[in-house]
Design an enzyme around this catalytic site. Sequence first.
Site, PDB file in Angstrom:
ATOM      1  CE  LYS A   1      -4.443   1.005   0.195  1.00  0.00           C
ATOM      2  NZ  LYS A   1      -5.528   0.175  -0.362  1.00  0.00           N
TER       3      LYS A   1
HETATM    4  P1  NAD Z   1     -12.879   7.931  -2.739  1.00  0.00           P
HETATM    5  O1  NAD Z   1     -11.843   8.906  -2.365  1.00  0.00           O
HETATM    6  O2  NAD Z   1     -13.301   7.815  -4.157  1.00  0.00           O
HETATM    7  O3  NAD Z   1     -14.219   8.179  -1.877  1.00  0.00           O
HETATM    8  C1  NAD Z   1     -14.216   8.308  -0.479  1.00  0.00           C
HETATM    9  C2  NAD Z   1     -15.602   8.787  -0.071  1.00  0.00           C
HETATM   10  O4  NAD Z   1     -15.709   8.784   1.355  1.00  0.00           O
HETATM   11  C3  NAD Z   1     -15.925  10.217  -0.519  1.00  0.00           C
HETATM   12  O5  NAD Z   1     -17.283  10.290  -0.897  1.00  0.00           O
HETATM   13  C4  NAD Z   1     -15.703  11.033   0.758  1.00  0.00           C
HETATM   14  O6  NAD Z   1     -16.430  12.255   0.763  1.00  0.00           O
HETATM   15  C5  NAD Z   1     -16.227  10.049   1.775  1.00  0.00           C
HETATM   16  N1  NAD Z   1     -15.797  10.323   3.152  1.00  0.00           N
HETATM   17  C6  NAD Z   1     -14.570  10.676   3.600  1.00  0.00           C
HETATM   18  N2  NAD Z   1     -14.600  10.841   4.927  1.00  0.00           N
HETATM   19  C7  NAD Z   1     -15.875  10.589   5.320  1.00  0.00           C
HETATM   20  C8  NAD Z   1     -16.538  10.596   6.566  1.00  0.00           C
HETATM   21  N3  NAD Z   1     -15.891  10.909   7.692  1.00  0.00           N
HETATM   22  N4  NAD Z   1     -17.853  10.274   6.601  1.00  0.00           N
HETATM   23  C9  NAD Z   1     -18.518   9.959   5.472  1.00  0.00           C
HETATM   24  N5  NAD Z   1     -17.939   9.935   4.260  1.00  0.00           N
HETATM   25  C10 NAD Z   1     -16.638  10.256   4.195  1.00  0.00           C
HETATM   26  O7  NAD Z   1     -12.360   6.511  -2.182  1.00  0.00           O
HETATM   27  P2  NAD Z   1     -12.778   5.059  -2.683  1.00  0.00           P
HETATM   28  O8  NAD Z   1     -11.824   4.619  -3.722  1.00  0.00           O
HETATM   29  O9  NAD Z   1     -14.252   5.016  -2.928  1.00  0.00           O
HETATM   30  O10 NAD Z   1     -12.435   4.194  -1.377  1.00  0.00           O
HETATM   31  C11 NAD Z   1     -13.342   4.094  -0.278  1.00  0.00           C
HETATM   32  C12 NAD Z   1     -12.914   2.931   0.607  1.00  0.00           C
HETATM   33  O11 NAD Z   1     -12.898   1.717  -0.157  1.00  0.00           O
HETATM   34  C13 NAD Z   1     -11.509   3.049   1.210  1.00  0.00           C
HETATM   35  O12 NAD Z   1     -11.497   2.457   2.478  1.00  0.00           O
HETATM   36  C14 NAD Z   1     -10.666   2.236   0.252  1.00  0.00           C
HETATM   37  O13 NAD Z   1      -9.477   1.764   0.842  1.00  0.00           O
HETATM   38  C15 NAD Z   1     -11.612   1.107  -0.083  1.00  0.00           C
HETATM   39  N6  NAD Z   1     -11.338   0.427  -1.335  1.00  0.00           N
HETATM   40  C16 NAD Z   1     -11.276   1.090  -2.524  1.00  0.00           C
HETATM   41  C17 NAD Z   1     -11.037   0.388  -3.690  1.00  0.00           C
HETATM   42  C18 NAD Z   1     -11.026   1.055  -5.047  1.00  0.00           C
HETATM   43  O14 NAD Z   1     -10.931   0.336  -6.045  1.00  0.00           O
HETATM   44  N7  NAD Z   1     -11.156   2.355  -5.154  1.00  0.00           N
HETATM   45  C19 NAD Z   1     -10.845  -1.003  -3.649  1.00  0.00           C
HETATM   46  C20 NAD Z   1     -10.928  -1.649  -2.415  1.00  0.00           C
HETATM   47  C21 NAD Z   1     -11.190  -0.931  -1.272  1.00  0.00           C
END
Ligand code: NAD
Length: 422
Positions: A113
Amino acid sequence: MVDVLADRVAEMTADEAVRQYAEEAAEAAGLAPDVSRVLDSSYREITVQVPLRRDDGSLLVAHGYRVQHNGARGPYKGGLRYHPDADLSEVRALAALMTWKTALLDLPFGGAKGGLQVDPTELSARELQALTRRFAVSLSHVLGVYRDIPAPDVGTNAQVMAWFMDAYSSRHGYSPAAVTGKPIDLGGAPGREPATGRGLVYILEAFARRYGWDLEEARVVVQGFGNVGSWVARELDALGARVVGVSDVKGAMFNDGGLDVAELVRTVEAGGSVVDADVSYVSLAQDELLTLECDVLIPAALGQCITKANVDRVRAALILEGANHPVTPQADAVLAERGIPVIPDILANGGGVTGSYFEWAQNIQQFTWAETRFNAELRERLTRVFDEVTDYVERHLCTYRRASYAIALERVARAVRLRGYV
Ligand code: NAD
């Protein structure tokens, strides 16, 4: 809010928590202590300084990290997170999670990561690009198609991956397979962007088939409306489920009759927050969203949001972990006691890295797939892994998390032994 923060301090760090999940599963699976000692720490941890001259002439000195946890099963694989809280402890935890996730999904990767401790929303596009290029160059000596392959995570997206790939390629020659989650014009795979959200739905469909749930009747709550949250909401909406609550960093909202997901997506795609959308809703405090009565609660924002401070108030029938590490071990134990199943991150959100594997393989073969093939393979693989984990749960009468970790640990342990590390 103050209570939640105080509680987080009282609970473990993300790193300690992920290690505890692994240790407990290792013990239950009877893993040899020597193997556990190798898996208990990271192979390599890099900290880099990333200076940036800002548009206003001031200097920003950001700190970046890349942690390679274990590479016994293949090249390191894991996302890049841009967030003010992305410190070494968090990145270490997320790297270990990637080792367990890639092994559980039986992908030929290890776990890594990366994190850059900045708030990308405060940077201009020029600043974001300059920072990304310098970060890529600082790490490029440990990255590569068969060494370590980054992907998007919180605060990064396909454009950031494009800059990252370009900076890497300028040193090492054209290398699309060195980064996944790229724009389609640069070797990205159609289907990769929605893959994490779609994967969550494929897992939920497999759960529903196994236990006779009707998803058309399901009331769903989604925390976070970025890549993962917005895609899982739109796919569930398309299946006829009722998305009654969503949130993002700006606020949380509820509508018992179901929110207008298409309008929420339009607003967010235009650069707004869900709370700016012209839809009918009642505002909620952030923490209230997690305690709404629902069939499926999908945390899809940041880690450690369900803690011992709020777990007693959770009223979901099922928790599907879209985010990485959203439930602390203390809360996890309470949920198990209360009989609320939790489909853990390393299984539930595995669609993202599985999609990255498809993109990587297509780049190496220089042979592109149609999105229909991408989605069909994704569904088939995730359903197979879900069934494997569920069989383990039913055989050992344990949680989905314990079963997922046990299967993953046994696979990594076999590779570690075969390579002669112990
Ligand atoms: P992103 O940056 O696209 O979206 C994050 C979202 O969370 C945004 O809408 C943001 O406004 C919101 N957010 C942030 N803090 C918040 C809070 N305190 N309360 C409510 N909402 C809040 O990120 P993403 O890629 O969608 O990733 C989200 C999660 O999924 C992370 O934990 C990431 O590690 C995990 N993840 C992502 C992927 C991927 O392919 N993008 C794959 C596996 C896991």
